[in-house]
Design a protein around this motif. Structure first.
Motif, short mmCIF file in Angstrom:
data_model
loop_
_atom_site.label_atom_id
_atom_site.label_comp_id
_atom_site.label_asym_id
_atom_site.label_seq_id
_atom_site.Cartn_x
_atom_site.Cartn_y
_atom_site.Cartn_z
N LEU B 139 0.79 -1.29 0.04
CA LEU B 139 -0.28 0.08 -0.04
C LEU B 139 1.00 1.35 0.07
O LEU B 139 0.54 2.34 -0.63
N LEU B 140 2.02 1.34 0.72
CA LEU B 140 2.87 2.19 0.94
C LEU B 140 3.49 2.68 -0.59
O LEU B 140 3.45 3.87 -0.94
N LYS B 141 3.90 1.46 -1.36
CA LYS B 141 4.28 1.95 -2.75
C LYS B 141 3.16 2.48 -3.52
O LYS B 141 3.51 3.29 -4.51
N VAL B 142 2.08 2.02 -3.38
CA VAL B 142 1.03 2.49 -4.16
C VAL B 142 0.58 3.84 -4.12
O VAL B 142 0.51 4.66 -4.98
N LEU B 143 0.63 4.17 -2.55
CA LEU B 143 0.38 5.58 -2.23
C LEU B 143 1.38 6.51 -2.71
O LEU B 143 0.86 7.57 -2.77
N ASP B 144 2.57 6.26 -2.97
CA ASP B 144 3.73 6.81 -3.39
C ASP B 144 3.46 7.44 -4.89
O ASP B 144 3.30 8.78 -5.06
N VAL B 145 2.89 6.44 -5.48
CA VAL B 145 2.32 6.84 -6.91
C VAL B 145 1.30 7.87 -6.84
O VAL B 145 1.15 8.71 -7.76
#
Lengths: 232, 215
Positions: B139-145
């Motif tokens: 989720l962290l990676k997705v929210l970075d995008v």
């Protein structure tokens, strides 16, 4: 959008052939887009992306698709990703040409959307797990997860039972017409029937089997298979 | 003929309810008690053969899958209420793109977190700490995008509110308000501003008040 406005007034723009560019044609998900482009009689060209070499994680590619997946398309200066979004966009924009892929009424379109969602959330996830663990893990020298394979098999069987019931009452998923919902199943359905050793899941279900034969024999799909080989 | 919406207390159904409010479409709700297994009753399975909510009945027309139902109503009532699909084919394409991103990138880890952090006792499963950790990392990676996107664009589809934003409301609410994982959103300036904006809409506030989730 300026591009649309220019199209009617700028003859030079009209004379320039705008061909849709599709990235990653050898892989499964982009094949949804290719089949749709052929059904809608839209000209396109392809750009290879080598996932095994990690080209999808390179900075240049990430500018186009920030999640690092294929496909992505470029239509002039318009960029779009997510295969099921691209096929919806194309089917809508080119509604007046080629095969109608969205049904004839808003209610029929709703059913197309319903079965597109079913494919995305019920059919795709377990099948994707099977493809990764059975076909690609050995290629990458990674271990296959037997537990995941078993759970995915069970899930997929239950899903296909619902499909069998549906297709005993309806020629195609959304009704008596071929649509995006059926098309969406082609790329990974191909793996299921031909390469995972689980073709029986389809063949043992009379109506699913007949539906698969029908949709996979469409000229558009046969052309995709012929021109863009799968990686396995 | 008023639209009937099954399972209003569940997260996915809330996508549909917000959409109906934004499109000014009248509806009534039919509660479905998942803890009593009502979604697996033969009568319910006739409506929704996969045994999940939501499903709607609009006269003799039945439809399921929350994101399909949203698209149907946003299309059918194009000329009333808020425009939720953008103004052009290209804008709509971008809305569809972010709806797919929500469905394939945001939803799976958010859903796993919700099940294991919030609903484990309800579903009789043992929370899996490894899965919780992995889901949060995804989720962290997705929210970075998302942070990058929302630093350039007020909403996901562009400068306009759309189905793509609505689709995130129910599970973002769980993350921010129910799971003590609000930092995932608050630590990202533009995601945080976007969350404050979309969750302050009268439609969302009404739905969350009328149909509180089972936690």
């Amino acid at each position: 959008m300026t591009a649309t406005q220019n199209q009617s007034t700028d003859k030079k723009y009209l004379d320039t052939k705008m061909v849709v560019k599709v990235y990653g044609p050898t892989y499964a998900s982009p094949k949804r887009v290719l089949a749709c482009l052929i059904e809608k009689e839209i000209e396109f060209e392809t750009v290879d992306v080598d996932l095994f070499k990690g080209e999808h994680k390179e900075p240049e590619f990430l500018k186009l698709q920030p999640f690092g997946s294929v496909p992505v398309i470029q239509d002039g200066d318009y960029t779009l990703y997510e295969s099921r979004a691209i096929i919806r966009y194309l089917a809508e924009k080119y509604k007046e040409q080629g095969t109608e892929l969205l049904g004839k009424t808003i209610e029929e379109k709703g059913l197309v959307e319903q079965w597109l969602e079913v494919e995305a959330h019920n059919f795709h996830p377990p099948l994707y797990n099977l493809v990764i663990n059975i076909l690609f893990a050995p290629l990458m020298g990674a271990p296959s997860d037997q537990k995941v394979i078993e759970e995915s098999d069970k899930k997929l069987e239950k899903v296909l039972d619902v499909y069998e019931e549906r297709l005993s009452n309806s020629k195609y998923l959304a009704g008596d017409f071929f649509s995006l919902a059926d098309l969406s199943h082609l790329p990974f359905g191909h793996y299921l029937v031909n390469q995972t050793g689980r073709g029986n899941l389809v063949r043992e279900r009379k109506h699913v089997s007949a539906w698969w034969d029908d949709i996979s024999n469409r000229p558009s799909w046969k052309k995709v298979l012929q021109q863009y080989k799968y990686p396995v | 003929m008023v639209v009937k919406v099954y399972g209003p207390h569940c997260a996915s159904t809330k996508r549909v309810l917000v959409c109906l409010l934004e499109k000014e479409v009248e509806f009534e709700v039919v509660p479905v008690d998942l803890t009593k297994g009502e979604h697996k009753d033969p009568e319910f399975l006739k409506l929704q053969p996969f045994g999940v909510v939501p499903v709607i009945q609009d006269g003799d027309y039945t439809l399921y899958e929350s994101r399909a139902i949203m698209r149907f109503y946003a299309d059918k009532y194009r000329s009333q209420g808020i425009e939720l699909l953008g103004r052009t084919a290209e804008e709509r394409g971008v809305v569809e793109q972010w709806l797919e991103v929500e469905a394939h990138n945001f939803h799976p880890p958010a859903y796993d977190l919700a099940v294991h952090v919030l609903f484990a006792p309800l579903f009789g499963i043992t929370p899996d700490p490894k899965l919780i950790e992995e889901s949060e990392a995804k989720l962290l990676k997705v929210l970075d995008v998302y942070e990058e996107r929302l630093s350039k664009s007020k909403y996901l589809g562009g400068d306009f509110f759309s189905l793509a934003d609505i689709s995130h409301l129910p599970f973002l609410d769980y993350i921010v308000n129910k799971m003590n994982k609000g930092y995932l959103i608050k630590e990202r300036k533009h995601v945080s501003g976007w969350w404050d904006d979309i969750s302050s809409r009268p439609s969302w506030k009404k739905i969350i008040q009328l149909y509180p989730p089972p936690v």
